[in-house]
Design a protein around this motif. Structure first.
Motif, PDB file in Angstrom:
ATOM      1  N   ASN A 177     -25.668 -61.451  22.132  1.00  7.85           N
ATOM      2  CA  ASN A 177     -25.242 -62.436  23.128  1.00  7.85           C
ATOM      3  C   ASN A 177     -23.731 -62.677  23.052  1.00  7.85           C
ATOM      4  OD1 ASN A 177     -26.052 -64.545  25.158  1.00  7.85           O
ATOM      5  ND2 ASN A 177     -25.131 -65.871  23.594  1.00  7.85           N
ATOM      6  N   ASP A 178     -23.177 -62.693  21.827  1.00  7.66           N
ATOM      7  CA  ASP A 178     -21.730 -62.865  21.688  1.00  7.66           C
ATOM      8  C   ASP A 178     -20.979 -61.686  22.292  1.00  7.66           C
ATOM      9  OD1 ASP A 178     -22.200 -65.234  20.387  1.00  7.66           O
ATOM     10  OD2 ASP A 178     -21.985 -64.392  18.374  1.00  7.66           O
ATOM     11  N   ASP A 179     -21.499 -60.471  22.101  1.00 10.68           N
ATOM     12  CA  ASP A 179     -20.855 -59.296  22.696  1.00 10.68           C
ATOM     13  C   ASP A 179     -20.873 -59.375  24.213  1.00 10.68           C
ATOM     14  OD1 ASP A 179     -20.361 -58.310  20.186  1.00 10.68           O
ATOM     15  OD2 ASP A 179     -22.144 -57.031  20.136  1.00 10.68           O
ATOM     16  N   MET A 180     -21.984 -59.833  24.772  1.00 15.32           N
ATOM     17  CA  MET A 180     -22.061 -59.969  26.232  1.00 15.32           C
ATOM     18  C   MET A 180     -21.096 -61.047  26.721  1.00 15.32           C
ATOM     19  SD  MET A 180     -26.194 -59.607  26.765  1.00 15.32           S
ATOM     20  CE  MET A 180     -26.106 -59.792  28.537  1.00 15.32           C
ATOM     21  N   ASN A 181     -20.998 -62.137  25.983  1.00 19.08           N
ATOM     22  CA  ASN A 181     -20.082 -63.200  26.390  1.00 19.08           C
ATOM     23  C   ASN A 181     -18.627 -62.740  26.317  1.00 19.08           C
ATOM     24  OD1 ASN A 181     -22.133 -65.012  26.912  1.00 19.08           O
ATOM     25  ND2 ASN A 181     -22.110 -65.877  24.826  1.00 19.08           N
ATOM     26  N   SER A 182     -18.335 -61.899  25.310  1.00 23.04           N
ATOM     27  CA  SER A 182     -16.956 -61.394  25.232  1.00 23.04           C
ATOM     28  C   SER A 182     -16.631 -60.491  26.415  1.00 23.04           C
ATOM     29  CB  SER A 182     -16.760 -60.650  23.907  1.00 23.04           C
ATOM     30  OG  SER A 182     -17.538 -59.465  23.878  1.00 23.04           O
ATOM     31  N   LEU A 183     -17.636 -59.741  26.889  1.00 20.15           N
ATOM     32  CA  LEU A 183     -17.407 -58.904  28.081  1.00 20.15           C
ATOM     33  C   LEU A 183     -17.263 -59.774  29.322  1.00 20.15           C
ATOM     34  CD1 LEU A 183     -17.174 -56.145  29.411  1.00 20.15           C
ATOM     35  CD2 LEU A 183     -19.680 -56.054  29.523  1.00 20.15           C
ATOM     36  N   ILE A 184     -18.080 -60.828  29.398  1.00 23.26           N
ATOM     37  CA  ILE A 184     -17.964 -61.744  30.550  1.00 23.26           C
ATOM     38  C   ILE A 184     -16.588 -62.392  30.563  1.00 23.26           C
ATOM     39  CG2 ILE A 184     -18.849 -63.903  31.491  1.00 23.26           C
ATOM     40  CD1 ILE A 184     -21.620 -63.042  30.487  1.00 23.26           C
ATOM     41  N   GLY A 185     -16.071 -62.668  29.388  1.00 19.11           N
ATOM     42  CA  GLY A 185     -14.757 -63.297  29.312  1.00 19.11           C
ATOM     43  C   GLY A 185     -13.599 -62.322  29.514  1.00 19.11           C
ATOM     44  N   ASN A 186     -13.890 -61.075  29.757  1.00 20.92           N
ATOM     45  CA  ASN A 186     -12.829 -60.094  30.000  1.00 20.92           C
ATOM     46  C   ASN A 186     -12.152 -60.407  31.339  1.00 20.92           C
ATOM     47  OD1 ASN A 186     -11.597 -57.498  31.009  1.00 20.92           O
ATOM     48  ND2 ASN A 186     -12.295 -56.822  28.980  1.00 20.92           N
ATOM     49  N   LYS A 187     -10.866 -60.698  31.304  1.00 19.28           N
ATOM     50  CA  LYS A 187     -10.145 -61.101  32.528  1.00 19.28           C
ATOM     51  C   LYS A 187     -10.066 -59.968  33.537  1.00 19.28           C
ATOM     52  CE  LYS A 187      -7.304 -64.590  30.227  1.00 19.28           C
ATOM     53  NZ  LYS A 187      -5.925 -65.052  29.932  1.00 19.28           N
ATOM     54  N   SER A 188      -9.968 -58.746  33.038  1.00 21.87           N
ATOM     55  CA  SER A 188      -9.899 -57.609  33.968  1.00 21.87           C
ATOM     56  C   SER A 188     -11.202 -57.476  34.736  1.00 21.87           C
ATOM     57  CB  SER A 188      -9.615 -56.316  33.189  1.00 21.87           C
ATOM     58  OG  SER A 188      -8.378 -56.411  32.514  1.00 21.87           O
TER      59      SER A 188
ATOM     60  N   GLU B  93     -11.970 -49.429  46.488  1.00 29.30           N
ATOM     61  CA  GLU B  93     -13.310 -49.477  45.900  1.00 29.30           C
ATOM     62  C   GLU B  93     -13.454 -48.435  44.806  1.00 29.30           C
ATOM     63  OE1 GLU B  93     -17.314 -48.308  45.101  1.00 29.30           O
ATOM     64  OE2 GLU B  93     -15.992 -47.111  46.402  1.00 29.30           O
ATOM     65  N   GLU B  94     -12.883 -47.243  45.030  1.00 27.10           N
ATOM     66  CA  GLU B  94     -12.967 -46.193  44.026  1.00 27.10           C
ATOM     67  C   GLU B  94     -12.165 -46.571  42.765  1.00 27.10           C
ATOM     68  OE1 GLU B  94     -11.625 -42.693  45.909  1.00 27.10           O
ATOM     69  OE2 GLU B  94     -13.473 -42.378  47.068  1.00 27.10           O
ATOM     70  N   ALA B  95     -10.972 -47.167  42.986  1.00 25.60           N
ATOM     71  CA  ALA B  95     -10.163 -47.581  41.850  1.00 25.60           C
ATOM     72  C   ALA B  95     -10.859 -48.685  41.062  1.00 25.60           C
ATOM     73  CB  ALA B  95      -8.793 -48.047  42.338  1.00 25.60           C
ATOM     74  N   VAL B  96     -11.460 -49.637  41.777  1.00 26.51           N
ATOM     75  CA  VAL B  96     -12.182 -50.720  41.112  1.00 26.51           C
ATOM     76  C   VAL B  96     -13.370 -50.162  40.320  1.00 26.51           C
ATOM     77  CG1 VAL B  96     -13.642 -52.734  41.507  1.00 26.51           C
ATOM     78  CG2 VAL B  96     -11.457 -52.532  42.696  1.00 26.51           C
ATOM     79  N   SER B  97     -14.068 -49.193  40.903  1.00 26.22           N
ATOM     80  CA  SER B  97     -15.230 -48.602  40.230  1.00 26.22           C
ATOM     81  C   SER B  97     -14.826 -47.920  38.932  1.00 26.22           C
ATOM     82  CB  SER B  97     -15.915 -47.598  41.155  1.00 26.22           C
ATOM     83  OG  SER B  97     -16.412 -48.257  42.309  1.00 26.22           O
ATOM     84  N   VAL B  98     -13.683 -47.176  38.975  1.00 24.08           N
ATOM     85  CA  VAL B  98     -13.219 -46.492  37.763  1.00 24.08           C
ATOM     86  C   VAL B  98     -12.880 -47.511  36.679  1.00 24.08           C
ATOM     87  CG1 VAL B  98     -11.386 -45.060  36.812  1.00 24.08           C
ATOM     88  CG2 VAL B  98     -12.431 -44.455  38.998  1.00 24.08           C
ATOM     89  N   ASP B  99     -12.175 -48.573  37.083  1.00 16.26           N
ATOM     90  CA  ASP B  99     -11.790 -49.583  36.084  1.00 16.26           C
ATOM     91  C   ASP B  99     -13.015 -50.301  35.504  1.00 16.26           C
ATOM     92  OD1 ASP B  99      -9.190 -48.927  36.505  1.00 16.26           O
ATOM     93  OD2 ASP B  99      -8.776 -50.571  37.911  1.00 16.26           O
ATOM     94  N   MET B 100     -13.982 -50.632  36.369  1.00 14.40           N
ATOM     95  CA  MET B 100     -15.178 -51.324  35.895  1.00 14.40           C
ATOM     96  C   MET B 100     -15.994 -50.436  34.967  1.00 14.40           C
ATOM     97  SD  MET B 100     -16.550 -53.483  39.195  1.00 14.40           S
ATOM     98  CE  MET B 100     -18.073 -53.802  38.324  1.00 14.40           C
ATOM     99  N   LEU B 101     -16.144 -49.162  35.334  1.00  9.53           N
ATOM    100  CA  LEU B 101     -16.888 -48.237  34.471  1.00  9.53           C
ATOM    101  C   LEU B 101     -16.209 -48.082  33.116  1.00  9.53           C
ATOM    102  CD1 LEU B 101     -17.901 -45.499  37.064  1.00  9.53           C
ATOM    103  CD2 LEU B 101     -19.438 -47.048  35.864  1.00  9.53           C
ATOM    104  N   SER B 102     -14.878 -48.058  33.129  1.00  9.42           N
ATOM    105  CA  SER B 102     -14.143 -47.917  31.861  1.00  9.42           C
ATOM    106  C   SER B 102     -14.358 -49.125  30.961  1.00  9.42           C
ATOM    107  CB  SER B 102     -12.658 -47.735  32.162  1.00  9.42           C
ATOM    108  OG  SER B 102     -11.924 -47.678  30.955  1.00  9.42           O
ATOM    109  N   ILE B 103     -14.299 -50.330  31.587  1.00  2.49           N
ATOM    110  CA  ILE B 103     -14.492 -51.552  30.790  1.00  2.49           C
ATOM    111  C   ILE B 103     -15.904 -51.609  30.219  1.00  2.49           C
ATOM    112  CG2 ILE B 103     -14.592 -54.068  30.922  1.00  2.49           C
ATOM    113  CD1 ILE B 103     -12.362 -53.896  33.042  1.00  2.49           C
TER     114      ILE B 103
ATOM    115  N   LEU C  28     -14.532 -67.543  35.303  1.00  2.00           N
ATOM    116  CA  LEU C  28     -14.087 -68.245  34.114  1.00  2.00           C
ATOM    117  C   LEU C  28     -13.649 -69.667  34.412  1.00  2.00           C
ATOM    118  CD1 LEU C  28     -12.014 -65.444  32.312  1.00  2.00           C
ATOM    119  CD2 LEU C  28     -14.362 -66.161  31.851  1.00  2.00           C
ATOM    120  N   HIS C  29     -13.268 -69.927  35.665  1.00  2.00           N
ATOM    121  CA  HIS C  29     -12.694 -71.236  36.007  1.00  2.00           C
ATOM    122  C   HIS C  29     -13.552 -72.018  36.987  1.00  2.00           C
ATOM    123  CE1 HIS C  29      -9.157 -69.766  33.930  1.00  2.00           C
ATOM    124  NE2 HIS C  29      -9.099 -68.704  34.745  1.00  2.00           N
ATOM    125  N   SER C  30     -14.673 -71.468  37.368  1.00  2.00           N
ATOM    126  CA  SER C  30     -15.562 -72.168  38.304  1.00  2.00           C
ATOM    127  C   SER C  30     -16.980 -71.655  38.109  1.00  2.00           C
ATOM    128  CB  SER C  30     -15.115 -71.929  39.757  1.00  2.00           C
ATOM    129  OG  SER C  30     -15.271 -70.548  40.106  1.00  2.00           O
TER     130      SER C  30
END
Length: 594
Positions: free
Chosen positions: A70-81, A96-106, A182-184
């Motif tokens: 759960n802590d690992d998942m929360n740390s990913l949720i808290g990832n600002k990127s 959309e393609e650029a966003v997909s690449v970045d999301m897959l990488s994270i 993170l803010h709402s």
């Protein structure tokens, strides 16, 4: 039946058989039953203790693992990127393609850090991320599935059990969590972590010796989320309503219940962080397998033991009981006074042969003993008459000494009279009516009589002084303790120096003891004599017969009152000796002489 039993028990042989079986077979059977019961209780108790300890540790480990997940998942949720990429849907295909690449990488980087089978992150609008969804091998229509709709509408994380269609086909336990900004409280996406059975099975290792043992994880509704035995029951409802009811009432417990027509020893414990219950199931047949084998062996042993016992009883009755019966008949004849009987000769070398030969010898000697008893009784009467006729009355001896003293005084020999009087007193006090106890006063009188005789014998005064409390003179005291010590002081310590030598007797009471000191200013006692007090006899002492009086007094004190009452001697060559007697205060009172 009762009468038949008593008729059967009327025979000595039958009674012997029954007694023999009662003291051999019955205790053996009772002991076997008791051992079986205690073995079962011990095995159950040991298994319950071990299982409960094991479940406690497993609960701690599983909760720690899920908390880390759960802590690992929360740390990913808290990832600002990641939060930025999901803040709004992309407007163009290139974006959309650029966003997909970045999301897959994270997600991929985080997946490598997490101890899970799979990590998935779904946008709330999958159709706005077609490239990302294809890369995840998911259809954009997933948003229309029931679980997705439920997750999107709920802000409470939950676990669900499913079956994977991938190469690792099997039950998957998925943790679904909808996360917000993170803010709402604006929803951003859905995160899912999948666990395969091997992620949980490492926390549970059934004992190989207990065939059929398994560990289960059951959710609040009673569905089995994990089964350590190859997920045999995974996805089913726990087949024991009694256990579910017990689980709802207690946080942990132990039960013996039947599941699928098989008795199980069940231990369970509820988890703290989740509404799950960890359950250990151990088939009673597996637990009792060693006891069952032991019971079979005991049955065989009892059968063999019974047969051997019967054979032993038959052998004993034939070889010992029958001869004893015959011997009893002969003894009854002897009781009736019939001595002229035929006793068969026994050549046996065992106890039975000894009994017959001994009985024959006894019969032959009885007549001799009767005759000897008659002669002995006659001789005893004669001896008693002789003893009575030759006894010397102590009063006759005292009266004779008194007559000698009276005649000596009539002839003007007062010294002889005084010496005879002192001898009479010494004799009277020494005999003490044949008793071992006297009084302190009589002991002092005996010492005075001895000193008077000794002064008359050596022809010069001997200085002996007495210091005793009046209350002490009537106290009970063992006879012949003081006179030997005073004699020893006069004969061996101050002898040769009577002009300056003196002996002092003083007495006092300390706690529960009478304490008497005999002190002189003579030559002292040699060390060898003091060492000789520890020998059992005078002949075995280094100095032979010296110190006999000291040794006798010392031994009598130790024999009567214990080693702590032995003589205490303080001596120094040329400076004198002090001998201390400790004598317990006795409650026994001495009868006065008539």
């Amino acid at each position: 039946m009762i009468k038949a039993f008593f008729r059967l028990a009327s025979s000595f042989r039958n009674r012997m058989i029954l007694i023999f079986l009662s003291i051999t077979i019955v205790p053996f059977i009772l002991f076997s039953a008791y051992a079986h019961t205690k073995s079962v209780e011990g095995i159950e108790q040991a298994n319950m203790t071990f299982s409960m300890s094991y479940l406690e540790q497993a609960k701690i480990n599983v909760e720690a693992y899920l908390a880390q997940l759960n802590d690992d998942m929360n740390s990913l949720i808290g990832n600002k990127s990641l939060q930025y990429l999901l803040e709004r849907p992309p407007l163009t295909t290139m974006e959309e393609e650029a966003v997909s690449v970045d999301m897959l990488s994270i997600v991929y980087q985080k997946k490598k850090q997490m101890d899970a089978l799979q990590l998935r992150v779904y946008p709330l609008i999958p159709s706005a991320y077609p490239t990302y969804m294809r890369a995840m091998e998911e259809s954009v229509s997933v948003s229309k599935e029931e679980w997705f709709i439920h997750a999107a509408e709920s802000t409470v994380p939950y676990w669900t059990l499913s079956v994977s269609d991938g190469p690792n086909r099997g039950p998957l336990l998925s943790y679904i969590k909808t996360f917000t900004s993170l803010h709402s409280r604006t929803p951003r996406g859905i995160m899912i972590t999948d666990l395969a059975d091997n992620h949980l099975s490492r926390f549970f290792t059934p004992t190989k010796r207990l065939q059929g043992q398994k560990f289960l994880i059951v959710n609040e509704e009673g569905s089995i989320l994990f089964d350590s035995a190859g997920n045999e029951w995974t996805g089913e409802v726990l087949p024991s309503p009694q256990l579910l009811t017990k689980r709802n009432m207690q946080n942990e417990g132990v039960e013996q219940l039947s599941i699928y027509d098989q008795e199980h020893l069940i231990t369970f414990i509820r988890m703290d962080s989740l509404p799950w219950t960890i359950i250990s199931l151990t088939p009673m047949a597996a637990l009792m397998e060693p006891v069952t084998e032991m019971n079979q062996l005991l049955v065989y042993i009892i059968i063999v033991y019974l047969l051997v016992s019967i054979g032993v009883v038959i052998y004993l009755t034939r070889n010992f009981t029958q001869p004893v019966f015959h011997l009893v008949r002969l003894m009854r004849k002897l009781e009736e006074g019939e001595f002229d009987m035929h006793i068969p000769h026994q050549s046996r070398k065992d106890e039975i042969g000894w009994l017959f030969r001994g009985f024959g010898s006894i019969v032959r000697k009885i007549e001799d003993l009767i005759a000897q008893s008659t002669r002995a009784e006659r001789s005893k009467k004669e001896l008693e008459f002789q003893v009575l006729s030759h006894q010397i009355n102590p009063h006759f001896l005292y009266n004779t000494l008194e007559s000698i003293r009276w005649k000596a005084e009539n002839h003007g020999r007062n010294d002889i009279g005084e010496m005879v009087s002192a001898l009479g007193n010494l004799l009277r006090l020494s005999l003490n009516q044949g008793k071992d106890i006297t009084t302190v006063g009589r002991e002092i009188d005996q010492v005075k009589a001895y000193v008077q005789i000794e002064q008359a014998r050596i022809g010069m005064p001997v200085r002996v002084m007495y210091f005793f409390d009046d209350d002490m003179l009537d106290m009970t005291f063992m006879r012949l303790l003081l006179q030997p010590l005073v004699e020893n002081a006069i004969q061996h310590s101050i002898r040769g120096n009577f002009e300056h030598g003196k002996v002092i007797l003083s007495g006092r009471m300390e706690d529960q003891d009478l304490v008497i000191d005999i002190t002189d200013n003579g030559k002292g006692i040699p060390e060898s004599v003091i060492q000789g007090l520890e020998y059992e006899s005078a002949d075995s002492a280094p100095n032979g017969r010296s110190g006999v009086g000291l040794r006798n007094v010392n031994e009598r004190l130790k024999i009567y009152f214990g080693a702590e009452y032995k003589l205490q001697i303080e001596t120094e060559e040329g400076k004198g000796t002090r001998i201390t007697i400790r004598h317990p205060i006795l409650k026994e009172k001495l009868e006065q002489e008539p």
